[in-house]
Design an enzyme around this catalytic site. Structure first.
Site, PDB file in Angstrom:
ATOM      1  N   GLU A 153      20.223  12.288 -10.391  1.00 18.20           N
ATOM      2  CA  GLU A 153      20.358  13.013 -11.666  1.00 18.20           C
ATOM      3  C   GLU A 153      19.017  13.540 -12.168  1.00 18.20           C
ATOM      4  OE1 GLU A 153      21.801  10.130 -11.014  1.00 18.20           O
ATOM      5  OE2 GLU A 153      23.929  10.625 -11.072  1.00 18.20           O
TER       6      GLU A 153
ATOM      7  N   HIS B  59      31.222   4.195 -18.463  1.00 18.82           N
ATOM      8  CA  HIS B  59      31.846   5.489 -18.156  1.00 18.82           C
ATOM      9  C   HIS B  59      32.690   5.997 -19.314  1.00 18.82           C
ATOM     10  CE1 HIS B  59      30.949   3.932 -14.130  1.00 18.82           C
ATOM     11  NE2 HIS B  59      31.056   5.169 -13.668  1.00 18.82           N
TER      12      HIS B  59
END
Ligand SMILES: Cc1ncc(C[n+]2csc(CCOP(=O)(O)OP(=O)(O)O)c2C)c(N)n1
Ligand SMILES: [Mg+2]
Lengths: 342, 322
Positions: B58, B127
């Protein structure tokens, strides 16, 4: 931008960087600008050799030690100095200062002051080059960048996607005796050599002596050509020895400004500086070599130095005379033309 | 014909990629469709060079997109879950958001970071988060949180055409929502809120999936004779305070509702801004509805116990009107 392999231009380019940095130190000591800053003294030959290989479609990414990279790329010293002083005459009208100086029209889109921070960006620029079918990227960074995760991630991408980028690791913490030897242990990276790391990611690497301007010129000539023709990444570790003036937290001029006479028989009073000059100063070593070989006369060098000093004195005057930006400019350029697009 | 949020987003991406050759999709598994299939099939039409799978990196892919944006491309980066934006934070906060400013306007970073957020059942603490308020704190970032498929279509188009980095936050719970996309659907200007339902007694300010919830609450309250105005912020940064002040001047009472943790959330900023801009218009303290101060748990019973919904909004409105 300089012509390749012209000794006069090479010397002039190195002298310009050195004299610029000296003025920078003097202005800081004089209280003309706040904040910390970093100078490129002792590494001039690297930027000069690398940028000599680049054209207008190419990009350079830099870090906090960016003055040499920018000057070698053709940036105007007066506008740079004005930026360092936070003046309206600077490239970013005082918004970047020394740490983030960028010059869009010279293909220097970003100077990141985050260790390793520019590597992913430079890799993205290389993707843009590849997709647009023109240009290569040279990314300058220090040895500490290899301690940051983003550095690996960027090299993985560059290798995997075969991107046209030359990673230039300016390792400026090498003792002189180890500059040419193959093996050394870095104090902060548990690898025998920095180049072992990118090699493991299938990136071709080499190491070069940062005090040897000819070796650097040969090395960058070859590597940039390879990156250009093959479109794949390369990694070069430039091994330099830190200039004694760079040891204190804030740079200092040991024994005042650098003297041309030091290349031709005279010696400064400080032993550490004298040793560094003899063993590790790329400018002094190149001058000696080129004058001995008859490539330039001492008088010619003298003239080049005078020109560089005069140019940088002019840059200082421009910067000092330049007005400060208006306070309301602090609100500008936060986003694209506010109101128009939003 | 009604289509889902996912299909409408895919259509928007496809149209923009067709219109502008400098648009690239970059992200983990985007060629396979990304985490929720939004970009599925686009690789077949636009090719693997423009729909690029990346390693799980990322930090670097955000930097890569930023560098590519600085040098002529217009990347659409997918960060699978907003929870993983933490790994991209250095680049987003210190670099993408700042190059225009630091360069004195020489440079721009035209890119969209698409990500999805929110809890949708059983994704647990890593999440399910709603972390948008971190990003509205950073000058230079534009933050967009659409509330429906058609809204997403129009807001995405504007986001992509903007020459600034945009964090475009899709809500998991909206992905299956279906709407009819009008043939004349167009780009929706950023930085302007929308009155999603007109009312006169209380203003409920929401964004993302919470707009739907607020509309349901308004429906229920209407039956009790309470008229609720629902405002969809659309863009969290910059905030459209004028539209909010206009509504508050009419209703004199405000509830701000979001799924994100209430503490330090977007609601806190909205409340402070309204307090300063419309103090004299208010007849009651500004109320906030948000997630209690706890991570999102896995067990559906626990998740439901935390997540703010229609009931919490109804209760807040009743408190203001009783
Ligand atoms: C992410 C990050 N961490 C820490 C720092 C503070 N810092 C600035 S320069 C530096 C050392 C850099 O060393 P090196 O990369 O070898 O470059 P040099 O200054 O020697 O040229 C550190 C730790 C920073 N700028 N960014
Ligand atoms: Mg170093």
């Amino acid at each position: 931008m300089q012509r390749k392999n012209d000794p006069g231009e090479r010397v002039a380019a190195m002298l310009r960087i050195r004299r610029f940095e000296e003025q920078c130190i003097l202005l800081s000591k004089d209280g003309q600008f706040p904040g910390h800053y970093h100078v490129y003294i002792g590494q001039e030959a690297t930027a000069v050799a690398a940028c000599a290989e680049l054209g207008t479609d190419d990009f350079v990414f830099s870090n906090w030690r960016n003055h040499g990279h920018l000057l070698a790329r053709g940036a105007a010293p007066d506008r740079m100095m004005a930026e360092i002083l936070g003046k309206a005459g600077g490239y970013a009208r005082g918004k970047s200062g020394t740490l983030h100086m960028a010059v869009r029209e010279l293909g220097v889109p970003a100077t990141s002051a985050l260790v390793g921070g520019s590597l992913p960006l430079a890799t993205g620029a290389a993707l843009a080059c590849k997709r647009q079918g023109r240009g290569v990227v040279v990314a300058f960074f220090g040895d500490a960048a290899l301690e940051e995760g983003a550095c690996y991630e960027a090299m993985i991408l560059a290798s995997l996607w075969k991107l046209p980028i030359l990673f230039v690791c300016e390792n400026n913490s090498i003792p002189p005796a180890q500059r040419q030897r193959g093996q050394y242990t870095s104090s902060t990276l548990p690898a025998a050599q920095l180049v072992d790391v990118p090699q493991a990611l299938q990136i071709r690497t080499e190491a070069v002596d940062g005090a040897d301007a000819d070796a650097l010129a040969e090395c960058f000539d070859r590597l940039v050509a390879e990156v250009r023709s093959e479109g794949t990444p390369r990694f070069v570790e430039v091994r330099c020895t830190r200039w004694p003036g760079n040891f204190p937290l804030w740079p200092e001029l040991p024994c005042g400004q650098w003297q041309l006479d030091w290349a031709f028989g005279q010696s400064p009073d400080r032993a550490d500086l004298a040793t560094w000059l003899e063993q590790s100063d790329p400018l002094l070593l190149y001058l000696r070599k080129i004058v001995a070989a008859g490539g330039l006369t001492r008088e010619q060098v003298q003239a080049l130095d005078e020109r560089a000093r005069a140019e940088m004195a002019g840059a200082v005057r421009f910067a000092l005379d330049s007005p400060f930006p208006a306070p309301e400019e602090a609100y500008q350029h936060v986003r694209a033309e506010q109101g128009a697009t939003l | 014909m009604e289509t889902t949020f996912i299909e409408i987003m895919r259509q928007a991406l496809d149209e923009e990629m067709t219109r502008d050759a400098s648009v690239y999709l970059i992200g983990e598994d985007v060629a396979a469709g990304g985490a929720f299939g939004v970009s599925r099939g686009l690789v077949d039409k636009h090719g693997p060079l423009r729909v690029r799978n990346t390693p799980i990196s990322e930090a670097a892919i955000t930097g890569l997109a930023t560098g590519a944006a600085l040098c002529g491309l217009r990347p659409v980066l997918e960060i699978m879950f907003i929870d993983f934006a933490t790994l991209a934070m250095d680049c987003l906060v210190n670099q993408s958001a700042k190059y225009r400013y630091m360069s004195g306007g020489q440079l721009s970073v035209p890119m969209v970071v698409r990500t999805q957020a929110g809890a949708a059942g059983g994704a647990a603490a890593q999440h399910s988060q709603s972390l948008e308020s971190w990003f509205i704190h950073v000058p230079g970032l534009v933050v967009v949180a659409p509330s429906s498929p058609v809204e997403a279509y129009g807001l995405f188009k504007s986001s992509l055409r903007l020459d600034d980095p945009v964090l475009f936050i899709e809500h998991k719970r909206l992905y299956a929502m279906k709407e009819h996309l009008p043939a004349d659907a167009a780009a929706i200007p950023l930085g302007r809120a929308r009155v999603a339902r007109e009312g006169s007694d209380v203003t409920v300010i929401a964004y993302s999936a919470m707009v739907r919830t607020a509309l349901e609450a308004a429906q229920q309250l209407a039956q009790e004779g309470v008229s609720v105005e629902v405002i969809d912020l659309r863009t969290l940064a910059p905030l459209d305070i004028e539209t909010l002040v206009r509504s508050v001047t009419k209703t004199r009472r405000v509830v701000i509702a979001h799924e994100a943790v209430e503490c330090g959330g977007v609601g806190a900023e909205v409340a402070a801004r309204l307090g300063a801009a419309a103090f004299d218009e208010l007849d009651a303290p500004i109320m906030r509805v948000g997630c209690p101060f706890a991570p999102i748990p896995f067990a559906p019973e626990l998740e439901q116990a935390l997540l703010p919904g229609r009931e919490q909004i109804v209760r807040a409105v009743r408190e203001l009107t009783s």
